[in-house]
Design a protein around this motif. Structure first.
Motif, PDB file in Angstrom:
ATOM      1  N   LEU A 174      44.424  35.516  43.400  1.00  0.00           N
ATOM      2  CA  LEU A 174      44.233  36.582  42.421  1.00  0.00           C
ATOM      3  C   LEU A 174      44.346  37.947  43.078  1.00  0.00           C
ATOM      4  CD1 LEU A 174      41.273  34.909  40.551  1.00  0.00           C
ATOM      5  CD2 LEU A 174      43.439  35.508  39.479  1.00  0.00           C
ATOM      6  N   GLY A 175      43.780  38.067  44.294  1.00  0.00           N
ATOM      7  CA  GLY A 175      43.922  39.313  45.028  1.00  0.00           C
ATOM      8  C   GLY A 175      45.379  39.626  45.320  1.00  0.00           C
ATOM      9  N   HIS A 176      46.142  38.603  45.692  1.00  0.00           N
ATOM     10  CA  HIS A 176      47.570  38.770  45.963  1.00  0.00           C
ATOM     11  C   HIS A 176      48.330  39.199  44.708  1.00  0.00           C
ATOM     12  CE1 HIS A 176      51.678  37.831  47.227  1.00  0.00           C
ATOM     13  NE2 HIS A 176      51.780  37.034  46.187  1.00  0.00           N
ATOM     14  N   LEU A 177      48.074  38.521  43.593  1.00  0.00           N
ATOM     15  CA  LEU A 177      48.804  38.814  42.357  1.00  0.00           C
ATOM     16  C   LEU A 177      48.540  40.225  41.852  1.00  0.00           C
ATOM     17  CD1 LEU A 177      48.306  35.475  40.377  1.00  0.00           C
ATOM     18  CD2 LEU A 177      50.448  36.303  41.381  1.00  0.00           C
ATOM     19  N   THR A 178      47.320  40.704  42.044  1.00  0.00           N
ATOM     20  CA  THR A 178      46.950  42.025  41.531  1.00  0.00           C
ATOM     21  C   THR A 178      47.037  43.111  42.599  1.00  0.00           C
ATOM     22  OG1 THR A 178      44.606  41.602  41.998  1.00  0.00           O
ATOM     23  CG2 THR A 178      45.414  41.043  39.784  1.00  0.00           C
ATOM     24  N   GLU A 179      47.505  42.722  43.790  1.00  0.00           N
ATOM     25  CA  GLU A 179      47.620  43.651  44.918  1.00  0.00           C
ATOM     26  C   GLU A 179      46.285  44.310  45.217  1.00  0.00           C
ATOM     27  OE1 GLU A 179      50.837  46.310  44.024  1.00  0.00           O
ATOM     28  OE2 GLU A 179      52.367  44.771  44.293  1.00  0.00           O
ATOM     29  N   THR A 180      45.232  43.496  45.219  1.00  0.00           N
ATOM     30  CA  THR A 180      43.880  43.956  45.499  1.00  0.00           C
ATOM     31  C   THR A 180      43.433  43.414  46.852  1.00  0.00           C
ATOM     32  OG1 THR A 180      43.373  43.880  43.126  1.00  0.00           O
ATOM     33  CG2 THR A 180      41.512  44.039  44.641  1.00  0.00           C
TER      34      THR A 180
END
Length: 317
Positions: free
Chosen positions: A127-133
């Motif tokens: 999820l962090g990767h997908l949202t660039e977080t």
């Protein structure tokens, strides 16, 4: 009032995700609108072969990439891992576009997703990767206990190498910012030590003195109500009495065990500091019972409820 729109990703096809999603679909709460994110044939199989029931009229949104495979419950396969991650990616994109208000995820299998070509330890990191977080955190929500993890899926032998002032401070900040989702502008945050007795003034380790305490001091300068480091073995009775709103824990099991002891089957996993709201069930794929019509959807119901509350509280904050 407009209904909150929740998107449920149905998880690993070989696990209990589609089964609990199907059970939820048969008895949906009236206060939310639910869409299911996954392949229609998986949901159809869950109704036909597990629940032995007709599938009601439900909204199913499929990933852009199509797949076709035979479902064997309890099996680890690359196509299952890939499919489960396609569901998550579709859910995130729908939330980013405002089609849904929050994503609720059913469980995935870590080995299957690796076989499927995804080099992530789990949902949180993907999820962090997908949202660039980068500075995301995992929060576990029980009935009275909320624990936030400074580190997530890290082997204990590698833990101290990954623990630094920034990591702990990020967790404290995310706990503070999570207050708005749970109706607390200035939540009371307890920060645990890493070592037995919180290091006992350096006799049992110095991470408390050189990593955790400086992070707490910096948080205080930022107006955050955080205290510690507290010994992990004696803090949680105080949490149960309502003395703290969040507990920042140094590693996975330190935070998972108290929540699951208190609220197993009714706890919720939340990813903080994303640009979207995401909650999840507190259990895994349960391959040992997959396909047998005995999986309970109770954690899924709670995950939807928490997601709805977070959406409503964020709107009014």
């Amino acid at each position: 009032m407009k209904k909150t729109v929740i998107g449920i990703t149905i998880g690993d096809p070989a696990g209990i995700g589609a089964e609990i999603a199907a059970k939820y679909a048969l008895n949906q709460p009236e206060n939310v609108k639910t869409v299911f994110i996954g392949f229609r044939f998986i949901m159809e199989d869950a109704f036909r072969n597990i629940l032995k029931a007709d599938m009601p009229e439900i909204e199913i949104i499929e990933p852009d990439e199509k797949m076709d495979f035979t479902i064997e419950y309890g099996k680890i396969k690359e196509e299952y891992g890939k499919a489960s991650m396609l569901f998550v990616e579709k859910g995130v994109r729908l939330a980013q576009k405002g089609v849904i208000d929050a994503v609720v995820t059913c469980p995935i299998n870590k080995k299957s997703i690796r076989l499927g070509g995804y080099n992530f330890p789990g949902h949180t990191e993907f999820l962090g990767h997908l949202t660039e977080t980068k500075d995301f955190s995992m929060l576990l929500v029980g009935d009275k206990v909320r624990t936030l993890l400074a580190t997530t899926h890290v082997p204990l032998c590698n833990l101290t190498a990954q623990l630094d002032v920034h990591t702990v401070l990020t967790a404290i900040r995310n706990a503070h910012n999570a207050g708005r989702f749970f109706c607390k502008d200035t939540p009371r945050i307890a920060v645990l030590g890493l070592n037995p007795h919180a290091g006992d003034n350096g006799a049992l380790g110095d991470e408390e003195q050189y990593i955790i305490a400086p992070a707490i001091e910096q948080a205080a300068k930022e107006g955050i109500n955080a205290g510690g480091p507290y010994p992990a073995d004696s803090l949680f009775p105080k949490v149960l009495k309502g003395e703290f709103d969040f507990v920042v824990c140094m590693y996975h099991d330190q935070g998972m065990i108290p929540v699951k002891m208190e609220s197993f089957g009714n706890a919720v996993n939340v990813t903080l500091n994303l640009p979207i709201i995401r909650t999840s069930v507190d259990h895994g794929t349960a391959f040992d019972i997959a396909g047998k019509n005995i999986a309970s959807p109770s954690s899924l119901y709670r995950a939807v409820k928490v997601a709805e509350e977070m959406v409503i509280n964020a709107r009014s904050a």
